[in-house]
Design a protein around this motif. Sequence first.
Motif, mmCIF file in Angstrom:
data_model
loop_
_atom_site.group_PDB
_atom_site.id
_atom_site.type_symbol
_atom_site.label_atom_id
_atom_site.label_comp_id
_atom_site.label_asym_id
_atom_site.label_seq_id
_atom_site.Cartn_x
_atom_site.Cartn_y
_atom_site.Cartn_z
ATOM 1 N N SER A 245 0.828 -1.205 0.000
ATOM 2 C CA SER A 245 0.000 0.000 0.000
ATOM 3 C C SER A 245 0.862 1.255 0.000
ATOM 4 C CB SER A 245 -0.902 0.028 1.243
ATOM 5 O OG SER A 245 -1.774 -1.075 1.265
ATOM 6 N N LEU A 246 0.309 2.293 -0.550
ATOM 7 C CA LEU A 246 0.897 3.630 -0.496
ATOM 8 C C LEU A 246 -0.233 4.637 -0.406
ATOM 9 C CD1 LEU A 246 3.656 3.621 -3.307
ATOM 10 C CD2 LEU A 246 4.063 3.780 -0.838
ATOM 11 N N THR A 247 0.049 5.751 0.228
ATOM 12 C CA THR A 247 -0.893 6.863 0.224
ATOM 13 C C THR A 247 -0.200 8.075 -0.375
ATOM 14 O OG1 THR A 247 -2.100 6.045 2.157
ATOM 15 C CG2 THR A 247 -2.358 8.363 1.597
ATOM 16 N N LEU A 248 -0.733 8.543 -1.481
ATOM 17 C CA LEU A 248 -0.204 9.734 -2.138
ATOM 18 C C LEU A 248 -0.942 10.957 -1.630
ATOM 19 C CD1 LEU A 248 -0.045 8.450 -5.829
ATOM 20 C CD2 LEU A 248 1.605 8.126 -3.974
ATOM 21 N N TRP B 271 -6.700 12.472 -9.940
ATOM 22 C CA TRP B 271 -5.401 11.808 -10.012
ATOM 23 C C TRP B 271 -5.296 11.111 -11.370
ATOM 24 C CZ3 TRP B 271 -1.307 12.053 -6.788
ATOM 25 C CH2 TRP B 271 -1.515 12.549 -5.500
ATOM 26 N N PHE B 272 -4.161 11.272 -11.989
ATOM 27 C CA PHE B 272 -3.853 10.620 -13.252
ATOM 28 C C PHE B 272 -2.562 9.841 -13.075
ATOM 29 C CE2 PHE B 272 -6.760 12.750 -16.238
ATOM 30 C CZ PHE B 272 -7.235 13.769 -15.442
ATOM 31 N N TYR C 79 -9.726 10.845 -1.085
ATOM 32 C CA TYR C 79 -10.411 11.648 -0.094
ATOM 33 C C TYR C 79 -9.686 12.968 0.039
ATOM 34 C CZ TYR C 79 -6.858 9.668 3.111
ATOM 35 O OH TYR C 79 -5.673 9.278 3.715
ATOM 36 N N ARG C 80 -10.318 13.919 0.704
ATOM 37 C CA ARG C 80 -9.730 15.247 0.767
ATOM 38 C C ARG C 80 -9.892 15.844 2.145
ATOM 39 N NH1 ARG C 80 -12.062 18.346 -3.921
ATOM 40 N NH2 ARG C 80 -10.990 20.131 -2.993
ATOM 41 N N VAL D 164 -5.412 16.665 -0.992
ATOM 42 C CA VAL D 164 -6.191 15.527 -1.471
ATOM 43 C C VAL D 164 -5.300 14.296 -1.424
ATOM 44 C CG1 VAL D 164 -7.357 14.510 -3.465
ATOM 45 C CG2 VAL D 164 -7.674 16.936 -2.930
ATOM 46 N N TYR D 165 -5.865 13.183 -1.024
ATOM 47 C CA TYR D 165 -5.100 11.959 -0.843
ATOM 48 C C TYR D 165 -5.605 10.859 -1.769
ATOM 49 C CZ TYR D 165 -3.751 14.274 3.491
ATOM 50 O OH TYR D 165 -3.274 15.175 4.416
ATOM 51 N N LEU D 166 -4.714 9.975 -2.116
ATOM 52 C CA LEU D 166 -5.076 8.767 -2.849
ATOM 53 C C LEU D 166 -4.461 7.593 -2.109
ATOM 54 C CD1 LEU D 166 -6.474 7.616 -5.405
ATOM 55 C CD2 LEU D 166 -4.216 7.628 -6.486
#
Length: 125
Positions: free
Chosen positions: A17-20, A36-37, A71-72, A79-81
């Motif tokens: 897992s990663l959270t951007l 996100w792209f 989410y933001r 903003v997170y992914l």
Amino acid sequence: QVQLVEAGGGLVQSGGSLTLSCAASGFILDYYAIGWFRQGPGEEREGVSCISSSGDATYNGDFVKGRFTIYRDNRGATVYLQMNNLKPEDTAVYYCATDLWDTCRQMSSTDMVYWGQGTEVTVSS
């Protein structure tokens, strides 16, 4: 000056897992949808996820299949992914962007007005 700055990329094993994160400055993030792209090696840039300005509506590309959550935090202008169960095919540079609308429209990279510099995600098998 409008800036979007991504962070959180890195090398992770398949299944990890990663959270951007995408931090905004120079404009009021609350007003805008953020997308996100990603662009893999030798591939075209494709839409991954999008979240409306209010956070009530989200969009995910078909390949996400419940693995990613966008989410933001408008107070924090970020903003997170969150990406779980990562696969080698998720290897790409991930970018956040906005077309300055408050809703997620068609996830077309050509419609985006502002882009971050990207953060690289590498998933090893």
